[in-house]
Structure formats: C-alpha cells, structure tokens
Design a protein around this motif. Structure first.
Motif, PDB file in Angstrom:
ATOM      1  N   ASN A  24       0.978  -1.112   0.012  1.00 21.10           N
ATOM      2  CA  ASN A  24      -0.014   0.037  -0.092  1.00 21.10           C
ATOM      3  C   ASN A  24       0.933   0.992   0.073  1.00 21.10           C
ATOM      4  O   ASN A  24       1.766   1.374   0.822  1.00 21.10           O
ATOM      5  CB  ASN A  24      -0.911   0.026   1.354  1.00 21.10           C
ATOM      6  N   THR A  25       0.810   1.989  -0.802  1.00 21.78           N
ATOM      7  CA  THR A  25       1.315   3.395  -0.964  1.00 21.78           C
ATOM      8  C   THR A  25       0.382   4.550  -0.791  1.00 21.78           C
ATOM      9  O   THR A  25      -0.557   4.530  -1.044  1.00 21.78           O
ATOM     10  CB  THR A  25       2.160   3.510  -2.148  1.00 21.78           C
ATOM     11  N   TYR A  26       1.045   5.637  -0.126  1.00 20.38           N
ATOM     12  CA  TYR A  26       0.166   6.694   0.187  1.00 20.38           C
ATOM     13  C   TYR A  26       0.966   7.955  -0.249  1.00 20.38           C
ATOM     14  O   TYR A  26       2.167   8.077  -0.457  1.00 20.38           O
ATOM     15  CB  TYR A  26      -0.333   6.932   1.525  1.00 20.38           C
ATOM     16  N   ASP A  27       0.342   9.070  -0.601  1.00 21.62           N
ATOM     17  CA  ASP A  27       0.738  10.357  -1.014  1.00 21.62           C
ATOM     18  C   ASP A  27       1.341  11.141   0.149  1.00 21.62           C
ATOM     19  O   ASP A  27       2.264  11.940   0.161  1.00 21.62           O
ATOM     20  CB  ASP A  27      -0.403  11.258  -1.639  1.00 21.62           C
ATOM     21  N   ASP A  28       0.844  10.737   1.422  1.00 21.36           N
ATOM     22  CA  ASP A  28       1.335  11.587   2.673  1.00 21.36           C
ATOM     23  C   ASP A  28       2.068  11.028   3.674  1.00 21.36           C
ATOM     24  O   ASP A  28       2.093  11.484   4.811  1.00 21.36           O
ATOM     25  CB  ASP A  28      -0.134  12.198   3.236  1.00 21.36           C
ATOM     26  N   ARG A  49       4.949   6.529  10.967  1.00 22.50           N
ATOM     27  CA  ARG A  49       4.845   6.931   9.598  1.00 22.50           C
ATOM     28  C   ARG A  49       5.702   7.861   9.111  1.00 22.50           C
ATOM     29  O   ARG A  49       5.567   8.856   8.093  1.00 22.50           O
ATOM     30  CB  ARG A  49       3.535   7.374   9.325  1.00 22.50           C
TER      31      ARG A  49
END
Length: 97
Positions: A24-28, A49
């Motif tokens: 899972n990748t996220y922008d923030d 995080r």
C-alpha cells in the motif's frame, strides 16, 4: 539504529503455496507492506509513519536482504532441478547468510 528505537516483536513465517504480498502506498505517509502465508499476515510499516534517515536505511536493508533471499532460493531451485534431471541427491553447504 539496531536497538532502542521503539521496534518490537518477533515472528516466524513459514511460507507454503498459500502466500501473497501487497504493498500500500500513500501520498502523505510511508508505505505499508503485507506478507502473508495462509491465515497469517506480517505487516511492515514505519513507526509514526515518518520517513526519516532511519526509515530509509531500514527500507534499503530490507530490499537488500530480500534480494539475497531470492537469489539463494533461485540457486537452490536450479540445483534441485538439475539434481532431478540427473537423478542425483543435492547436497547443500549448510552455510547461513
């Protein structure tokens, strides 16, 4: 950092034919990596995080060790395929990385 950094836990995951991985990748915030075998999932994430130097060092070391793991599995697989073709029993060096 190898100790005193807030990490905890220990688990062994013996992987059979019922495995999967998911990233899972996220922008923030930092990514989350799941590695599963059967009904057990191990999740890798970065504390708080926060993508700092320590997180980058961990990610690079994880990638390096995973690449070495894959190379060793490939080597053993090729050896077993060759042994099967010739009818010989394979012998390993017994050396741990």
């Amino acid at each position: 950092m190898r100790s005193g950094g807030g990490s905890f836990g220990q688990i062994s995951l013996h992987v059979g034919q019922d495995w999967w991985t998911f990233l899972n990748t996220y922008d923030d915030h930092s990514p989350i990596l799941d590695v599963a075998a059967g009904s057990t999932t191990v999740t890798f994430s970065i504390a708080d995080r926060k993508v700092d130097d320590c997180a980058l060092e961990f990610a690079r070391e994880l990638a390096s060790q995973a690449a070495q793991f894959a190379a060793e599995v490939e080597r053993l697989h090729a050896q077993q395929c060759q042994d099967s073709a010739t009818g010989e029993a394979g012998t390993g060096s017994g050396e741990a990385a």
